[in-house]
Every structure is written in C-alpha cells, then in structure tokens.
Design a protein around this motif. Structure first.
Motif, PDB file in Angstrom:
ATOM      1  N   GLN A 284       0.918  -1.115   0.032  1.00  0.00           N
ATOM      2  CA  GLN A 284      -0.106   0.032  -0.044  1.00  0.00           C
ATOM      3  C   GLN A 284       1.010   1.184  -0.072  1.00  0.00           C
ATOM      4  O   GLN A 284       0.547   2.120  -0.888  1.00  0.00           O
ATOM      5  N   VAL A 288       0.859   4.118  -3.572  1.00  0.00           N
ATOM      6  CA  VAL A 288       0.291   5.665  -3.102  1.00  0.00           C
ATOM      7  C   VAL A 288       1.167   6.425  -4.027  1.00  0.00           C
ATOM      8  O   VAL A 288       0.745   7.545  -4.428  1.00  0.00           O
ATOM      9  N   GLY A 293      -5.525   9.417  -6.494  1.00  0.00           N
ATOM     10  CA  GLY A 293      -6.850   9.444  -6.137  1.00  0.00           C
ATOM     11  C   GLY A 293      -7.695  10.636  -7.301  1.00  0.00           C
ATOM     12  O   GLY A 293      -7.202  11.492  -7.877  1.00  0.00           O
ATOM     13  N   HIS A 299      -4.766  10.190   0.075  1.00  0.00           N
ATOM     14  CA  HIS A 299      -5.375   8.723   0.367  1.00  0.00           C
ATOM     15  C   HIS A 299      -5.012   8.670   1.846  1.00  0.00           C
ATOM     16  O   HIS A 299      -6.077   8.343   2.593  1.00  0.00           O
ATOM     17  N   TRP A 302      -8.097  10.954   3.516  1.00  0.00           N
ATOM     18  CA  TRP A 302      -9.218  10.279   3.209  1.00  0.00           C
ATOM     19  C   TRP A 302      -9.552   8.967   4.036  1.00  0.00           C
ATOM     20  O   TRP A 302     -10.802   9.031   4.647  1.00  0.00           O
ATOM     21  N   ARG A 303      -8.575   8.390   4.340  1.00  0.00           N
ATOM     22  CA  ARG A 303      -8.821   7.176   5.195  1.00  0.00           C
ATOM     23  C   ARG A 303      -8.584   7.288   6.667  1.00  0.00           C
ATOM     24  O   ARG A 303      -8.578   6.362   7.494  1.00  0.00           O
ATOM     25  N   ASP A 319      -6.015  -0.577   2.807  1.00  0.00           N
ATOM     26  CA  ASP A 319      -7.149  -0.270   1.940  1.00  0.00           C
ATOM     27  C   ASP A 319      -7.094  -1.079   0.557  1.00  0.00           C
ATOM     28  O   ASP A 319      -6.099  -1.042   0.052  1.00  0.00           O
ATOM     29  N   LEU A 322      -7.036   0.149  -2.934  1.00  0.00           N
ATOM     30  CA  LEU A 322      -5.610   0.548  -3.329  1.00  0.00           C
ATOM     31  C   LEU A 322      -4.796  -0.590  -3.740  1.00  0.00           C
ATOM     32  O   LEU A 322      -4.174  -0.695  -4.688  1.00  0.00           O
TER      33      LEU A 322
END
Length: 359
Positions: A284, A288, A293, A299, A302-303, A319, A322
C-alpha cells in the motif's frame, strides 16, 4: 486491524481489511462487495430473533416500540415482545409481553432471551407455568447506558453498542444470576453496528462513516487498536462470507464478517495472518506513489478516522481498493512496484490476484 482494502467495480464496491493485535495475532480484514437493494438490512423499531428452548418447537420473536413522546425524547415509552410458534409453516402468536421502553435488539443467549430496552439490557427466560402455558420471566438486568441500540453475544459475554457511549462489554454470571460490566470504551462514538470478532477483539461502526476495533485492556477498559474511515455508514455486521471457499485455497481459511451499509453496499471483513498483513501494508505504501485519487486527494487524509471530536490517521487497516489498483498499472509500473517490494513481478501479481478469491 492493520489494513483495509476497497475495490470499485461496475456493480458496486468492495473492501478488504486486515488487523492484528499487540501479540501479532491478526484479528480482522474487511472487504466491500456489490450493491443490492435492501442488502444492508435497515434497523428500525422492529427486531426478529429465533429461539428454540430445549425440548420445544422453534419460536420466532418480534420486538416493536410505540409512544407518543418518541420524537421528543428520542426513545419510546413502551414496547412489546411478541412470541410466535412456528407450526406447519405458519407463525402463531402465543405470547405478548409489554416492556417499559423500546426494544432495540433481541438475541438468543444461552437458551434465554437477551433484550436491549432503552437504556437497559434485560435477560428473560422462557418458563412453563402450572397450567402448561409459557411466559417470558425476567431474570436480571444491567443499567447505565444512554440508549442500548445493538447487542452481540459470545459465550457468557455481551457486547453493547450505545447510541453515544461507544462499546461496553458485559458478562453474565450464571451462579449469581446477574449481568456485570467488564470493560467499556472511554471514547464517545455514536454507534451504528457492532460485532465480536473473537473472544478479545470487537469491531464497531459509527455515524461518521468510520470503522474501529477495540480489545480488552488489563486496566479495565476497551482500548482502540484499529481506526479507519470507510466512507459509508455501516448498519449491520454479521459473521459470514460472500463466496464459497475451497479447502485448498490459501485465503479460504480466513474468518470473515459481512457488513451492510445504508447505501445498499455489502462488504466483508476478513482476518489476515500478520505476515500477509505486513506485506500488504508495505505494498500500500508503495502504490500510493503510482495511483492517484480523484482530484489528487490525499489517500492518507481520506482514510483518516474522523468524527466531531477528533481526527487521527488510519491504523491497523489496509486499503483493498488501493491494493487491487495494482492490476490497473502498466507492465513497466508493475515491475517498478515489484522491485520496490523486493519480489518477482509474477509472484506479486499472483499474490494480489489470490486476494480476489475473497469476493
């Protein structure tokens, strides 16, 4: 949970999440699946629960609430528990019990009936009277909640989801005939769903579109071990799976919990072994840098777990959206990701592809 994953497809969305505790044991993983009308099983003032006391036919119990002051106070003045006998494919009403408050949840519990009625958790037993008729007889109760909306049970333990006071863990003591509190989450979370992942790890969903996990602390409270922003309000959590698993499948042995959301999405939370979680967390962090996004939104932001009181980075989740975006990369980008991971590209491709067997 150390990881959450989410997939987007034409029919809906999916999510995979993983988590582990301080001892390195993985407790959970989540994934979100296709949308279906009514799949989330909206909760209201009615609750259905099956009950089959020893030596008796199956019973179905229905709970409801009523009260003219409901809108003013947020809870009903009175409710009822209706007991139906299942006979020849039909339901026959055999008992109706009035309650002083709305019945928000019913659970079959050690051959008895556990009910969440306004701020109380009450335990009833189904007893036979001298005239051979049956009645729901009150045994014990536990108070101290603002509004006990959700309950889950495991053995003698009871998990309660409160409207405002997050989660609390209770225990039923058979010999003493009473229910006592073991621990509670000291954070303020407005709960929308709860579930017991195992004996020590519990998961909750709140009205700010977050998921979080807690475990029993030696200091007498429930300690948050995982936090994640899902982006949708979960209103049902239940042990189960969305697919049939084969015995020879590496992912088929992972325990899972299904969830439903207010927007009609269905997903699953799956427990992953720590080595797989650690691998996906590293993947992950690499992805990124390759996958951007919509609108170049961060990211991580948002998470991040976010409610009216605080905002904190997501932890113990991976995620899945992703992770699966790896398949949308060009061959050269896949090679770059594999090099950053220190594994052959073919091996990385197969490992990510294997995770799709979870849905």
């Amino acid at each position: 949970m150390r990881g959450a994953r989410r997939w987007r497809t034409r029919s809906g969305s999916r999510r995979l999440t993983a988590r582990e505790d301080e001892d390195g044991r993985v407790q959970t993983c989540t994934r979100r699946s296709a949308r279906e009308d009514g799949a989330s099983g909206a909760r209201g003032r009615r609750q259905l629960q099956g009950l089959r006391p020893a030596g008796m036919q199956a019973l179905v119990l229905l709970a409801a609430a009523r009260g003219k002051h409901e809108r003013m106070r947020g809870c009903s003045d009175e409710g009822r528990i209706l007991v139906f006998l299942v006979k020849e494919g039909e339901l026959q009403l055999i008992k109706a019990k009035e309650t002083k408050g709305a019945v928000y949840s019913l659970k079959s519990f050690n051959g008895k009936l556990l009910a969440a009625i306004n701020q109380k958790i009450r335990l009833y037993k189904w007893v036979q009277r001298n005239d051979r008729s049956h009645v729901l007889q009150f045994e014990c109760a536990h108070d101290g909640h603002v509004l006990s909306l959700y309950t889950q049970t495991r053995g003698d333990f009871i998990l309660v989801g409160d409207m405002m006071r997050s989660l609390s863990l209770l225990i039923y003591k058979h010999e003493e005939g009473k229910i006592e509190e073991v621990a509670r989450d000291l954070n303020t979370n407005w709960m929308t769903a709860v579930e017991m992942l195992d004996d020590d790890i519990y998961i909750g969903a709140d009205n700010c579109c977050n998921l979080f996990t807690v475990c029993k602390s030696p200091y007498g409270f429930l300690e948050a071990v995982g936090e994640y922003h899902l982006g949708d309000v979960v209103n049902r959590l239940h042990h189960g799976s969305l697919v049939m698993h084969h015995a020879d499948s590496g992912t088929g042995q992972f325990p899972s919990v299904i969830f439903g959301t207010v927007n009609g999405a269905i997903g699953v939370i799956v427990s992953l072994p720590y080595d797989l979680y650690a691998f996906l967390e590293k993947l992950q962090s690499v992805l990124v840098n390759f996958v951007k996004g919509v609108g170049n939104l961060s990211h991580a932001q948002w998470r991040s777990f976010c409610n009216a009181r605080r905002t904190s980075s997501a932890r113990n989740f991976v995620d899945g959206d992703l992770i699966e975006s790896f398949f949308s990369l060009s061959p050269s980008q896949m090679v770059e990701v594999a090099c950053a991971m220190g594994v052959p590209p073919v091996e990385l491709y197969k490992k990510v592809q294997e995770l799709t067997n979870l849905h």
